[in-house]
Design an enzyme around this catalytic site. Sequence first.
Site, PDB file in Angstrom:
ATOM      1  N   LEU A  38       8.928  64.518  64.868  1.00 22.70           N
ATOM      2  CA  LEU A  38      10.235  65.049  65.306  1.00 22.70           C
ATOM      3  C   LEU A  38      11.896  64.820  64.795  1.00 22.70           C
ATOM      4  CD1 LEU A  38       8.499  63.461  68.656  1.00 22.70           C
ATOM      5  CD2 LEU A  38       8.190  65.685  67.795  1.00 22.70           C
ATOM      6  N   GLY A 181      32.604  75.144  49.499  1.00 21.07           N
ATOM      7  CA  GLY A 181      32.879  73.659  48.991  1.00 21.07           C
ATOM      8  C   GLY A 181      32.990  72.854  50.729  1.00 21.07           C
ATOM      9  N   GLY A 185      27.862  70.849  50.775  1.00 21.50           N
ATOM     10  CA  GLY A 185      27.817  70.712  49.402  1.00 21.50           C
ATOM     11  C   GLY A 185      28.050  69.692  48.971  1.00 21.50           C
ATOM     12  N   ASP A 312      22.712  74.312  67.775  1.00 20.06           N
ATOM     13  CA  ASP A 312      22.871  75.130  66.925  1.00 20.06           C
ATOM     14  C   ASP A 312      22.752  76.632  66.834  1.00 20.06           C
ATOM     15  OD1 ASP A 312      23.755  72.952  65.120  1.00 20.06           O
ATOM     16  OD2 ASP A 312      22.616  72.554  63.470  1.00 20.06           O
ATOM     17  N   HIS A 444      43.824  42.334  63.196  1.00 15.71           N
ATOM     18  CA  HIS A 444      44.881  42.478  61.736  1.00 15.71           C
ATOM     19  C   HIS A 444      43.536  41.721  61.238  1.00 15.71           C
ATOM     20  CE1 HIS A 444      47.489  42.635  58.552  1.00 15.71           C
ATOM     21  NE2 HIS A 444      47.228  41.255  58.550  1.00 15.71           N
TER      22      HIS A 444
END
Length: 466
Positions: A38, A181, A185, A312, A444
């Site tokens: 999975l 690019g 890649g 996607d 800081h």
Amino acid sequence: MNSYDVAIIGSGPGGYVAAIRCAQLGMKTAIIEKYATLGGTCLNVGCIPSKALLDSSHHYEDAVKHFEEHGIDIPGDIKVNLKQMIARKQSVVDQTTVGIEFLMKKNKIDVYQGIGAFKDATHITVTGEKTEEIEAKHIIIATGSKPSSLPFITLDKERVITSTEALKLKEIPKHLIVIGGGVIGLELGQVYRRLGSEVTVIEYMDRIIPTMDAGLSKELTKVFKKAKFNVNVSHKVKSVERNGDEVIVKADNKKGEEVEFKGDYCLVSVGRRPFTDGLNAEAAGVKLTDRGQIEVNEHLQTNVKNIYAIGDVIKGPMLAHKASEEGTLVAEVIAGQKPHIDYNLIPGVVYTWPEVAAVGKTEEELKEAGVAYKTGQFPMRALGRSRASMDLDGFVKVLADKTTDEILGVHMIGARAADMIAEVVVAMEYRASAEDIARMSHAHPTFAEATKEAALAATEDRALHI
């Protein structure tokens, strides 16, 4: 035949998150995955393994280049054990995929291994070791993407390879040619450059990471050239030929002159395409665009009302975290809730070192839209934390509305930028002004102080440490 409230095709970061959220909301849920493990591309051959190799190669580079300066002496030569590096990467992948299996069991989600194909709008045929059919009131398509190529390139997966093969090479390339690019890649190129490969990047556009703010591209190019990458932009690749153990790439530069590159491996990294092979979407009546994407509305619903699509396989950036947000949204829509996603606030990250991260609008987008804006920028090298860790490259840039001071976009390149961007996403979700961040106390010394300083610079041009 087993019946479900929701069936999900694909178990990547969109699919498995959708399954978990559906189960949490009380729905009987099934998930279908064609591979043995999975997690989809991200967990198996994408985000997770590439980060494992990036981290391993970063440790090696530190040992070779920086340990001595830190006062760490290592007797003898430092060597790369690529076999062990790949094995560790695989162990990280295995632990992660097993974790997804555990989550499926914990949430009582039924897992089907095989290829899921529509029989009609409510029935799916799963073809694996055996063929079976399931029924679902709602179906979520989460089949993801596959690496794209160019029509004239033959991917032999030995010398002319995709990112999948680049994650399991048995030797370190002498000269790796990277076509493209973009994020994938550059990340894999940096892995092998650190390990000793000569790396040549060939990009069609006039800059690397061309979808991101131009300032980030310029700074990352400077970093890569300092690391002796060969970066070639405005080059149109026209042929890739293999001759034994040699790969020859021919391209036209921006003057139209032919340029030839020779290497022993060529990584083709020209983007990814939606993956719907074998889905049989037409049997359910689901429409695809001419780019192969599945059409959805604002609720991520296809033209068939009980079928949704995420990740996607639909429009938008191909990002694991986008897919996860969409998986959650669809589960909640099905449950009758009213969730939302602000796509402008989904961050993008490149996991090179220094890391690159951004959210909101780029300067180019604001100019094109005619938006009046102001900018504040702060260099990482001005931070005490950067000097302490020797991570001096990069900057943070804040873009804010010229009149209201609302933050419109933040673009950063530097150590831990991938983690630092989350602060800005939260701020922009609440429509913060640059002054809001400028007046917040930042610990800081930290890298995150650069965000405060850049916000100060955007507010009244009053950064404190430059």
